[in-house]
Write a protein that holds these residues in place. Structure first.
Motif, mmCIF file in Angstrom:
data_model
loop_
_atom_site.group_PDB
_atom_site.id
_atom_site.type_symbol
_atom_site.label_atom_id
_atom_site.label_comp_id
_atom_site.label_asym_id
_atom_site.label_seq_id
_atom_site.Cartn_x
_atom_site.Cartn_y
_atom_site.Cartn_z
ATOM 1 N N UNK A 232 37.143 46.873 46.412
ATOM 2 C CA UNK A 232 35.784 47.384 46.655
ATOM 3 C C UNK A 232 35.864 48.439 47.757
ATOM 4 N N UNK A 233 35.482 49.684 47.468
ATOM 5 C CA UNK A 233 35.661 50.776 48.431
ATOM 6 C C UNK A 233 34.585 50.808 49.512
ATOM 7 N N UNK A 234 34.319 49.667 50.109
ATOM 8 C CA UNK A 234 33.354 49.556 51.202
ATOM 9 C C UNK A 234 33.625 48.233 51.902
ATOM 10 N N UNK A 235 33.324 48.174 53.189
ATOM 11 C CA UNK A 235 33.573 46.953 53.950
ATOM 12 C C UNK A 235 32.549 45.886 53.591
ATOM 13 N N UNK A 236 33.035 44.745 53.118
ATOM 14 C CA UNK A 236 32.155 43.630 52.782
ATOM 15 C C UNK A 236 32.060 42.718 53.999
ATOM 16 N N UNK A 237 30.882 42.688 54.627
ATOM 17 C CA UNK A 237 30.722 41.911 55.854
ATOM 18 C C UNK A 237 30.664 40.416 55.573
ATOM 19 N N UNK A 238 29.844 40.014 54.617
ATOM 20 C CA UNK A 238 29.713 38.593 54.291
ATOM 21 C C UNK A 238 29.352 38.478 52.821
ATOM 22 N N UNK A 239 30.280 37.963 52.024
ATOM 23 C CA UNK A 239 30.074 37.859 50.579
ATOM 24 C C UNK A 239 30.656 36.545 50.078
ATOM 25 N N UNK A 240 30.308 36.223 48.848
ATOM 26 C CA UNK A 240 30.959 35.140 48.138
ATOM 27 C C UNK A 240 31.685 35.727 46.940
ATOM 28 N N UNK A 241 32.957 35.400 46.788
ATOM 29 C CA UNK A 241 33.730 35.844 45.632
ATOM 30 C C UNK A 241 33.884 34.641 44.709
ATOM 31 N N UNK A 242 33.396 34.779 43.484
ATOM 32 C CA UNK A 242 33.355 33.664 42.545
ATOM 33 C C UNK A 242 34.438 33.800 41.484
ATOM 34 N N UNK A 243 35.043 32.668 41.163
ATOM 35 C CA UNK A 243 36.098 32.606 40.159
ATOM 36 C C UNK A 243 35.771 31.520 39.144
ATOM 37 N N UNK A 244 36.053 31.780 37.892
ATOM 38 C CA UNK A 244 36.033 30.727 36.892
ATOM 39 C C UNK A 244 37.332 29.940 37.013
ATOM 40 N N UNK A 245 37.238 28.643 36.806
ATOM 41 C CA UNK A 245 38.417 27.788 36.874
ATOM 42 C C UNK A 245 38.853 27.481 35.447
ATOM 43 N N UNK A 246 39.883 28.176 35.008
ATOM 44 C CA UNK A 246 40.402 28.023 33.647
ATOM 45 C C UNK A 246 41.729 27.277 33.741
ATOM 46 N N UNK A 247 41.700 25.979 33.431
ATOM 47 C CA UNK A 247 42.864 25.150 33.700
ATOM 48 C C UNK A 247 43.027 25.037 35.197
ATOM 49 N N UNK A 248 44.201 25.412 35.709
ATOM 50 C CA UNK A 248 44.401 25.425 37.161
ATOM 51 C C UNK A 248 44.465 26.850 37.690
ATOM 52 N N UNK A 249 43.986 27.805 36.901
ATOM 53 C CA UNK A 249 44.079 29.219 37.264
ATOM 54 C C UNK A 249 42.705 29.769 37.612
ATOM 55 N N UNK A 250 42.628 30.551 38.692
ATOM 56 C CA UNK A 250 41.393 31.219 39.066
ATOM 57 C C UNK A 250 41.307 32.562 38.353
ATOM 58 N N UNK A 251 40.168 32.785 37.704
ATOM 59 C CA UNK A 251 39.918 34.030 36.983
ATOM 60 C C UNK A 251 38.684 34.674 37.601
ATOM 61 N N UNK A 252 38.825 35.892 38.098
ATOM 62 C CA UNK A 252 37.727 36.549 38.813
ATOM 63 C C UNK A 252 36.463 36.603 37.966
#
Length: 286
Positions: A232-252
């Motif tokens: 992301x070409x900007x400073x993220x001060x406070x965010x939540x990054x969410x991932x789907x849990x597919x098996x034991x793998x995190x998928x953005x």
């Protein structure tokens, strides 16, 4: 003289998150002259070649800093052009509140998400997926809103009609549905991660009745988070990054600009308002 700080909320989000909004003002008041601003009562525009702001119909000087807890990129731009430092800034708001843009920016850096098709209602004469089930999402949805499970062409057309705005995306349903991981990030550093799950819905959002437990990130997960931050070409001060849990793998999955904080309090006993305002104070040299 203390810095003047606006804590920006629209009325619906304030009603939903009153405790946290008031806590932000309280915590911020340790460092700034912090006041709550309800965006429906705020007007901005131009007069005589100047950017002007009015609150309750009265001309008001812009603050020194603003904490934006509403999704209104144009307001953030207006404040920034008036010399205000906005947390999160307008570029973060523009990108992270548009799912299509978020997927494009992250894909440019080789970050894998569920395969996504991007659509605009204005250019679609027929609606339907090649195979079902699929998830249809508004590009601008937030907090699990306008995320619809679709099992056929008729449902697809109905889902698209229900979406506000023109942009939407289509994704296959990730199995098992109803499980994802949120990673809280402040100033590029990971604060905590939580596993969200639902026994009754394909949506796992905690605010929609999902369950939450602490989640231990692996080194590879942390590397993935760092890669997303860099995409992301900007400073993220406070965010939540969410991932789907597919098996034991995190998928953005997505980045939440106006990120909910209930899990930080209830799972980790972290005071998100105190952490965020302390971070801002350090950035401002207070």
């Amino acid at each position: 003289m203390s810095l003047r700080c606006w804590v920006l909320y629209d009325s619906a989000q304030y009603a939903k998150n009153k405790w946290f909004a008031d806590r932000l003002v309280e915590a911020g008041s340790e460092y700034f002259e912090a006041v709550l601003i309800i965006t429906e009562r705020l007007r901005f525009g131009t007069e005589d070649g100047r950017i002007v702001f009015k609150y309750d119909g009265i001309n008001t000087m812009p603050p020194d800093i603003a904490i934006s807890r509403t999704i209104w990129p144009q307001l953030s731009v207006a404040l920034e052009l008036a010399g205000v430092r906005v947390y999160n800034n307008s570029e973060v708001s523009r990108i992270c509140n548009d799912k299509a843009l978020t997927y494009l920016y992250t894909a440019q850096h080789g970050i894998q998400s569920i395969d996504t098709k991007v659509f605009d209602k204005r250019f679609e004469s027929e609606c339907g997926a090649e195979r079902y089930p699929v998830i249809v999402k508004s590009s601008m949805g937030h907090g699990g809103s306008e995320v619809l499970l679709v099992n056929g062409d008729d449902e697809y057309r109905t889902a698209v009609e229900q979406i506000r705005g023109d942009g939407f995306v289509e994704q296959p349903l990730c199995e098992p549905a109803g499980r994802d991981v949120r990673v809280y990030v402040m100033g590029g550093k990971i604060l905590a991660a939580a596993l969200r799950s639902s026994d009754s819905s394909y949506k796992s959002n905690y605010s929609l009745g999902g369950h939450a437990t602490a989640y231990e990130l692996r080194d590879s997960d942390r590397e993935l988070v760092a890669k997303i931050i860099g995409a992301v070409p900007a400073e993220m001060d406070f965010v939540g990054i969410d991932f789907l849990l597919c098996g034991d793998r995190l998928l953005f999955n997505e980045i939440e600009d106006v990120v909910g904080t209930r899990m930080m309090y209830e799972v980790y006993n972290m005071d998100a308002a105190a952490l965020f305002t302390r971070y801002i104070a350090a950035k401002e040299g207070v």
